[in-house]
Design a protein around this motif. Structure first.
Motif, mmCIF file in Angstrom:
data_model
loop_
_atom_site.group_PDB
_atom_site.id
_atom_site.type_symbol
_atom_site.label_atom_id
_atom_site.label_comp_id
_atom_site.label_asym_id
_atom_site.label_seq_id
_atom_site.Cartn_x
_atom_site.Cartn_y
_atom_site.Cartn_z
ATOM 1 N N GLN A 249 9.085 7.931 3.901
ATOM 2 C CA GLN A 249 8.685 6.588 3.801
ATOM 3 C C GLN A 249 7.033 7.083 2.574
ATOM 4 O OE1 GLN A 249 7.318 5.197 7.483
ATOM 5 N NE2 GLN A 249 8.808 3.360 7.960
ATOM 6 N N ALA A 250 6.560 7.744 3.043
ATOM 7 C CA ALA A 250 5.808 8.586 1.796
ATOM 8 C C ALA A 250 6.394 8.839 0.533
ATOM 9 C CB ALA A 250 4.821 8.995 2.529
ATOM 10 N N ARG A 251 7.648 9.130 1.057
ATOM 11 C CA ARG A 251 8.210 9.554 -0.362
ATOM 12 C C ARG A 251 8.817 8.966 -1.427
ATOM 13 N NH1 ARG A 251 9.795 14.180 3.025
ATOM 14 N NH2 ARG A 251 12.678 13.248 3.820
ATOM 15 N N VAL A 252 9.312 8.275 -0.801
ATOM 16 C CA VAL A 252 9.951 6.908 -1.090
ATOM 17 C C VAL A 252 8.580 5.875 -2.437
ATOM 18 C CG1 VAL A 252 11.152 3.988 -0.680
ATOM 19 C CG2 VAL A 252 12.284 6.046 0.606
ATOM 20 N N ALA A 253 7.490 5.041 -0.938
ATOM 21 C CA ALA A 253 6.123 4.375 -1.677
ATOM 22 C C ALA A 253 6.075 5.659 -2.950
ATOM 23 C CB ALA A 253 5.251 5.068 -0.634
ATOM 24 N N GLU A 254 5.616 6.327 -3.365
ATOM 25 C CA GLU A 254 5.108 7.131 -4.103
ATOM 26 C C GLU A 254 6.913 6.948 -5.621
ATOM 27 O OE1 GLU A 254 4.484 11.865 -5.798
ATOM 28 O OE2 GLU A 254 3.779 11.363 -3.834
ATOM 29 N N ASP A 255 7.700 7.128 -4.855
ATOM 30 C CA ASP A 255 8.608 7.401 -5.357
ATOM 31 C C ASP A 255 8.561 5.972 -6.533
ATOM 32 O OD1 ASP A 255 10.772 7.712 -7.843
ATOM 33 O OD2 ASP A 255 11.880 6.978 -5.909
ATOM 34 N N ARG A 256 8.395 4.728 -5.910
ATOM 35 C CA ARG A 256 8.142 3.293 -6.427
ATOM 36 C C ARG A 256 6.876 3.462 -7.203
ATOM 37 N NH1 ARG A 256 9.548 0.835 -0.552
ATOM 38 N NH2 ARG A 256 11.601 0.217 -1.634
ATOM 39 N N ALA A 257 5.780 4.470 -6.793
ATOM 40 C CA ALA A 257 5.130 3.985 -7.779
ATOM 41 C C ALA A 257 5.402 4.590 -8.873
ATOM 42 C CB ALA A 257 3.777 4.771 -6.789
ATOM 43 N N THR A 258 5.268 5.798 -8.797
ATOM 44 C CA THR A 258 5.704 6.414 -10.236
ATOM 45 C C THR A 258 6.450 5.469 -10.890
ATOM 46 O OG1 THR A 258 6.002 8.827 -8.833
ATOM 47 C CG2 THR A 258 6.879 8.283 -11.067
ATOM 48 N N ARG A 259 7.953 5.000 -10.405
ATOM 49 C CA ARG A 259 8.140 3.832 -10.873
ATOM 50 C C ARG A 259 7.608 2.709 -12.090
ATOM 51 N NH1 ARG A 259 13.765 2.135 -7.784
ATOM 52 N NH2 ARG A 259 12.159 3.915 -6.600
ATOM 53 N N ALA A 260 6.881 2.233 -11.203
ATOM 54 C CA ALA A 260 6.308 0.730 -11.476
ATOM 55 C C ALA A 260 5.051 1.603 -12.729
ATOM 56 C CB ALA A 260 5.452 0.295 -10.254
ATOM 57 N N ALA A 261 4.169 2.795 -12.544
ATOM 58 C CA ALA A 261 3.639 3.186 -13.300
ATOM 59 C C ALA A 261 4.396 3.839 -14.406
ATOM 60 C CB ALA A 261 2.938 4.443 -13.095
#
Length: 153
Positions: free
Chosen positions: A66-78
């Motif tokens: 879940q942490a990796r998925v959340a960080e991946d989403r944050a990278t895509r958004a940023a």
């Protein structure tokens, strides 16, 4: 003795008011302006009533997948450019049609690196993803050029 020219001057009896001097004598005191209420947007907002309070719910920190998925989403958004560049470079690695995906991976990766430079100070900038896109795009493009020279020459 020279008298001052006509105009509005502080009242000699009340310095908080002004009076008209016509050059020879004082006129009537100027009326005090009525206080103007502050505009609505400058008024202090009222605090919420106790019935309007919402409880603060703290969520537990994410771990594992879940942490990796959340960080991946944050990278895509940023930094979506670096992420798009990496995807294009991977597509170029698998299906390199005229080196177009590899070159687009390099271009989007460079744009992503520039965007990551603008996001300094934030936790997630997408610098690593953008750098990986540029490197993989360069590898794919060099491999394509080597294959073309091998076939033609």
């Amino acid at each position: 003795m020279t008298l001052p020219i006509a105009g509005w001057y502080p009242d000699p009896q009340d310095p908080n008011r002004t009076r008209w001097w016509d050059g020879a004598r004082w006129g009537a005191p100027a009326p005090q302006p009525a206080p103007v209420p502050a505009p609505v947007w400058e008024q202090v907002p009222r605090p919420p009533a106790p019935s309007e309070y919402r409880p603060v719910v703290s969520e537990p920190p994410l771990r594992g997948r879940q942490a990796r998925v959340a960080e991946d989403r944050a990278t895509r958004a940023a930094n979506p450019y670096g992420y798009a560049g990496l995807v294009l470079a991977l597509i170029g690695f698998l299906f390199n049609v005229f080196a177009i995906p590899g070159i687009l991976g390099i271009v989007f990766g460079v744009i992503g690196l520039a965007r990551a430079g603008q996001l300094t100070g934030q936790r997630i900038t997408g610098f690593g993803v953008s750098l990986a896109a540029v490197i993989l795009g360069l590898v794919v493009s060099v491999a394509f050029v080597a294959r073309v020279t091998q076939l033609l020459g």
